[in-house]
Design a protein around this motif. Structure first.
Motif, PDB file in Angstrom:
ATOM      1  N   UNK A 147       5.970  -8.853  15.539  1.00 37.95           N
ATOM      2  CA  UNK A 147       6.332  -9.096  16.937  1.00 37.95           C
ATOM      3  C   UNK A 147       6.534  -7.769  17.665  1.00 37.95           C
ATOM      4  N   UNK A 148       7.075  -6.770  16.977  1.00 37.50           N
ATOM      5  CA  UNK A 148       7.273  -5.461  17.605  1.00 37.50           C
ATOM      6  C   UNK A 148       5.937  -4.811  17.967  1.00 37.50           C
ATOM      7  N   UNK A 161       1.965  -3.455  22.234  1.00 36.68           N
ATOM      8  CA  UNK A 161       0.632  -3.610  22.820  1.00 36.68           C
ATOM      9  C   UNK A 161       0.712  -4.207  24.221  1.00 36.68           C
ATOM     10  N   UNK A 162       1.558  -5.184  24.402  1.00 42.02           N
ATOM     11  CA  UNK A 162       1.713  -5.792  25.733  1.00 42.02           C
ATOM     12  C   UNK A 162       2.163  -4.738  26.742  1.00 42.02           C
ATOM     13  N   UNK A 204      -3.252  -9.997  19.581  1.00 44.52           N
ATOM     14  CA  UNK A 204      -2.412  -9.785  20.769  1.00 44.52           C
ATOM     15  C   UNK A 204      -3.156  -9.111  21.918  1.00 44.52           C
ATOM     16  N   UNK A 205      -4.146  -8.292  21.615  1.00 40.99           N
ATOM     17  CA  UNK A 205      -4.921  -7.694  22.704  1.00 40.99           C
ATOM     18  C   UNK A 205      -5.613  -8.792  23.506  1.00 40.99           C
ATOM     19  N   UNK A 206      -6.225  -9.737  22.820  1.00 40.50           N
ATOM     20  CA  UNK A 206      -6.889 -10.842  23.526  1.00 40.50           C
ATOM     21  C   UNK A 206      -5.863 -11.681  24.284  1.00 40.50           C
ATOM     22  N   UNK A 207      -4.733 -11.941  23.669  1.00 41.77           N
ATOM     23  CA  UNK A 207      -3.723 -12.782  24.314  1.00 41.77           C
ATOM     24  C   UNK A 207      -3.142 -12.154  25.580  1.00 41.77           C
ATOM     25  N   UNK A 208      -2.975 -10.827  25.589  1.00 38.88           N
ATOM     26  CA  UNK A 208      -2.254 -10.175  26.680  1.00 38.88           C
ATOM     27  C   UNK A 208      -3.118  -9.428  27.686  1.00 38.88           C
TER      28      UNK A 208
END
Length: 179
Positions: A104-105, A110-111, A134-138
């Motif tokens: 999560x960190x 990344x966000x 996370x790159x795709x998500x954010x």
């Protein structure tokens, strides 16, 4: 996200379940097996792009293309050294993310980097492969993420609602745990 255990702050890890490993081994997006075609494509991309992996990152930097975010783990001989990364204008920072999971960190870092105007190079202690998620998500619609497909080439994934939904569906199957 954090969890407190007797006052001590713990990071949350999202573990990749065994049944998804084969699914994630397939390329999502366009597979480029030829660097020349990849560079032609990227030179026409008017938006941000992100690289995940030492080889992909060093390949695009070699021809003067600059990702907004680059993630490397130093596992290949083409590692980008922090001193050289600074010549490209990257802010360099370390990130912990063990193989087979997403911390999560790491997602939070990344966000924040995606929302920043700076270019970032993350030296990942562990493994960077799953951080495509996370790159795709954010990231924003129309951006691209590049990652290596072992023994094949470079995958270029356009980020849009369809790719984000697919990744979100996969990520929902990850198992949360304390690290």
């Amino acid at each position: 996200m954090e969890v407190r255990n007797k006052g001590e702050i713990k990071d949350i890890c999202f573990r990749l379940p065994m049944n998804l490993r084969r699914e994630l081994a397939r390329p999502y997006g366009f597979l480029f097996v030829n660097d020349v075609e990849l560079f032609k494509f990227l030179s026409k991309v008017p938006t941000n792009f992100y690289t995940v992996g030492d080889v992909v990152t060093s390949t695009v930097l070699r021809v003067g293309l600059l990702p907004k975010i680059a993630l490397i783990d130093g596992k290949t001989k083409r590692v980008i050294r922090a001193s050289k990364a600074n010549t490209y204008g990257f802010e360099v920072t370390k990130m912990l993310n063990e193989p087979g999971l997403i911390r999560a960190s790491a997602m939070k870092a990344l966000k924040e980097a995606l929302e920043s105007s700076k270019r970032w190079l993350f030296e990942v202690e562990g493994e960077e492969d799953l951080l495509v998620i996370p790159i795709v998500l954010f990231s924003k619609d129309g951006d691209y993420v590049l990652y290596g497909q072992p023994n094949a080439g470079v995958v270029v994934l356009e980020i849009n609602e369809l790719s984000r939904q697919r990744v979100k569906t996969l990520f929902e199957n990850f198992v949360p745990d304390t690290c």
